[in-house]
Each structure stands twice: as C-alpha cells, then as structure tokens.
Enzyme design. Structure first.
Site, mmCIF file in Angstrom:
data_model
loop_
_atom_site.group_PDB
_atom_site.id
_atom_site.type_symbol
_atom_site.label_atom_id
_atom_site.label_comp_id
_atom_site.label_asym_id
_atom_site.label_seq_id
_atom_site.Cartn_x
_atom_site.Cartn_y
_atom_site.Cartn_z
ATOM 1 N N ASP A 1 12.159 3.719 -2.916
ATOM 2 C CA ASP A 1 10.980 3.617 -3.781
ATOM 3 C C ASP A 1 10.042 4.795 -3.514
ATOM 4 O O ASP A 1 8.831 4.657 -3.545
ATOM 5 C CB ASP A 1 10.261 2.289 -3.536
ATOM 6 C CG ASP A 1 9.207 1.999 -4.608
ATOM 7 O OD1 ASP A 1 9.388 2.432 -5.766
ATOM 8 O OD2 ASP A 1 8.199 1.344 -4.292
ATOM 9 N N GLY B 1 -2.135 -6.160 -2.180
ATOM 10 C CA GLY B 1 -1.051 -6.058 -3.146
ATOM 11 C C GLY B 1 -0.436 -7.410 -3.399
ATOM 12 O O GLY B 1 -0.820 -8.410 -2.792
ATOM 13 N N ASP C 1 5.640 2.557 3.561
ATOM 14 C CA ASP C 1 6.311 1.493 2.809
ATOM 15 C C ASP C 1 7.834 1.609 2.888
ATOM 16 O O ASP C 1 8.517 1.820 1.877
ATOM 17 C CB ASP C 1 5.854 1.480 1.350
ATOM 18 C CG ASP C 1 4.390 1.107 1.199
ATOM 19 O OD1 ASP C 1 3.842 0.488 2.135
ATOM 20 O OD2 ASP C 1 3.790 1.449 0.166
#
Length: 292
Positions: A219, A89, A236
């Site tokens: 998120d 990423g 995450d």
C-alpha cells in the site's frame, strides 16, 4: 538553503531478514487474562484512562482487553504517561506517549470491533506466518498488529528507515514517534519536494531492500512515506506481505504505479515498469548509499 539528502541506513545487518515461515502467536495474551480478572487496580486504571480527554471513546471501540493491554504496557514501563492523539482512522488511533527514559513514543491502538475485517483477511490469507488463523475476527486483528511489529523489525534489519518497533501487547503497538515539538512528521504528500529525483532514488531503494528481505509493502504511496528531519521513513507496514504471498506481485505492481505516479506529478519522469525492474534486479550495484 541545503537540500535534504535523505540518507539510507547501513545494511551491514541486513543479511538475515528472518525466517519466512516463522509462525506468529496470536493466542490470548496477558492483557486478556488481566481483563478477565478485572482486579481493583486495573479497574481504577481503566476508569482513569477512559475519562481522560484524549481517550474518550465508546465501549464498543476500546474493550476491556484493550485497556488491559495499555495497563500491561504501563506496568512494563513501555508507557509512562499518555499524550494526545496523532491520527484517527477506521482501523486504528495513534497517540503520543512518554516512554522509558523520557523518550516520546507513538501508541497505535487497533480497534477490534471497528477494523475492516474483510480487507485485513486479503493481506493475511496466503501469508505462511499466519496459517490456520481461521475466521475469528479478534484473532485476525491481533495477527495484523503482530504482523506489523514483525514487519517493522524485518524492514529495519534490511536497512529501511521505519519507526522502531518497541513493544506489542494484544491490539496495541508501541513504536518510535516520528515528530518534533511542532507536531508529527509530514507525509510526502504534504511537503514541497525541492529534490524529487533524490527522494525517488531513496524510495525505490527502500522498495528493493524490502523485497530482498522478503517483503512487499502492498500500500505504498505518498501518504505513508514520512519526512522526518532530513530523512524519509516508511510507515504502515501492517498490510506488508511476504514475497510468497499469492498476491505479492499484484501488490508490488500497485506500489510501483502509486510511487511513480506521485513522482511524475513532481516533474520526475519515471515509469512503473522501470521501478519494478529496479526492485527485482538482484544484480544491481548495492552501493547506492554513497550516491546520497
């Protein structure tokens, strides 16, 4: 075919989620010291790792201190052998590795120079654990990694299934690997949900347990919910903020909208307002695990 029940963790140990205002140290670590010394053994390790296929990266991405962090984790037996990449990423690469006692682990390496500094600051500013961190980009990224490690520990203590955090060194995080011999666990977006109602009940309970433990994911969506075996894991948590963060409610609203939009597309009629009310309702019956 038996439908997965997505079990919930026992919450017996979830009564003390941690000190909301405990500051997290982001000063130089032993990896920085090793990198500055650049002794022969470390130099040989750096060359060997850099030349392996899965770690072929530019110097601007993995600096000497990153190699030193990996070197330190190897010395401390958290990493025995490196595997291949799981994901790449803009902020981090994740690799498989062999850990202590032949267990497979995930190694998440944040890139100091390539990380989105501005976006990270938006989640760190206002977090009481990172007062006075300033605008030093390296310190911001290192704070982010330690924040993820701390958030994972807090989430597990609150009864939320997340990868078990194992070790952290500078910009490298070692944690439980969610996968099998066939590969990594699938994101919720990648699987065919046969029982979206049950999956939703588990996800909303995770959101409430996080909030009760003083955290908002910030998120949350079908892209960071992983199906591993018959269970759902949250991943995450680097951007997760405390409920005292000035934007905590805004982040919670966004999580609720993302989650309900996904499950709505799966045919489950839910609204963001209903989900938020559930997350914030402290008086709701806590014994939901028996339902599953």
């Amino acid at each position: 075919m038996t439908m997965p029940e997505y079990r919930l963790l026992d919450t017996d140990e979830a009564d003390a989620p941690g000190d909301e205002f405990e500051e997290i140290d982001v000063e130089d670590t032993e990896a920085d010291t090793i990198a500055r010394k650049r002794d022969r053994e470390f130099s040989e390790f750096r060359k060997r790792i850099k030349n392996t296929e899965q770690f072929k990266v530019e110097d601007s991405v993995f600096d000497d201190a990153t190699y030193a962090a990996l070197y330190k984790l190897v010395q401390d037996d958290y990493i025995v052998a490196f595997g291949g990449p799981i994901s790449t990423g803009k902020e981090a690469n994740v690799y498989t590795a062999l850990g202590d006692e032949d267990t497979e682990v995930a190694v998440k390496v944040y890139r100091i120079n390539a990380s989105d500094f501005t976006d990270m600051r938006g989640y760190l500013d206002g977090d009481p654990r990172f007062r006075g961190i300033g605008s030093d980009k390296k310190k911001v990224v290192l704070a982010w990694v330690r924040k993820e490690f701390a958030n994972l520990k807090r989430a597990r203590k609150a009864g939320v299934l997340v990868p078990e955090p194992i070790a952290v060194e500078r910009n490298v995080l070692v944690m439980e690997y969610l996968g099998t011999e066939e590969g990594r666990g699938k994101r919720l977006s990648e699987v065919n949900l046969e029982n979206p109602e049950t999956a939703y009940e588990v996800v909303r309970e995770y959101m409430r347990r996080l909030h009760d433990a003083g955290l908002v994911h910030g998120d949350l969506s079908e892209y960071n919910l992983i199906v591993h075996g018959d269970e759902i894991y949250v991943i995450d948590l680097g951007q997760a903020v405390t409920v005292h963060h000035p934007n905590a409610e805004e982040f919670l609203d966004r999580d609720c909208e993302n989650v309900t939009a996904f499950f709505g597309r799966q045919g489950h009629d839910v609204t963001a307002d209903e989900l938020k009310e559930y997350v914030l309702d402290q008086d709701e019956d806590e014994d939901v695990a028996e339902e599953f």
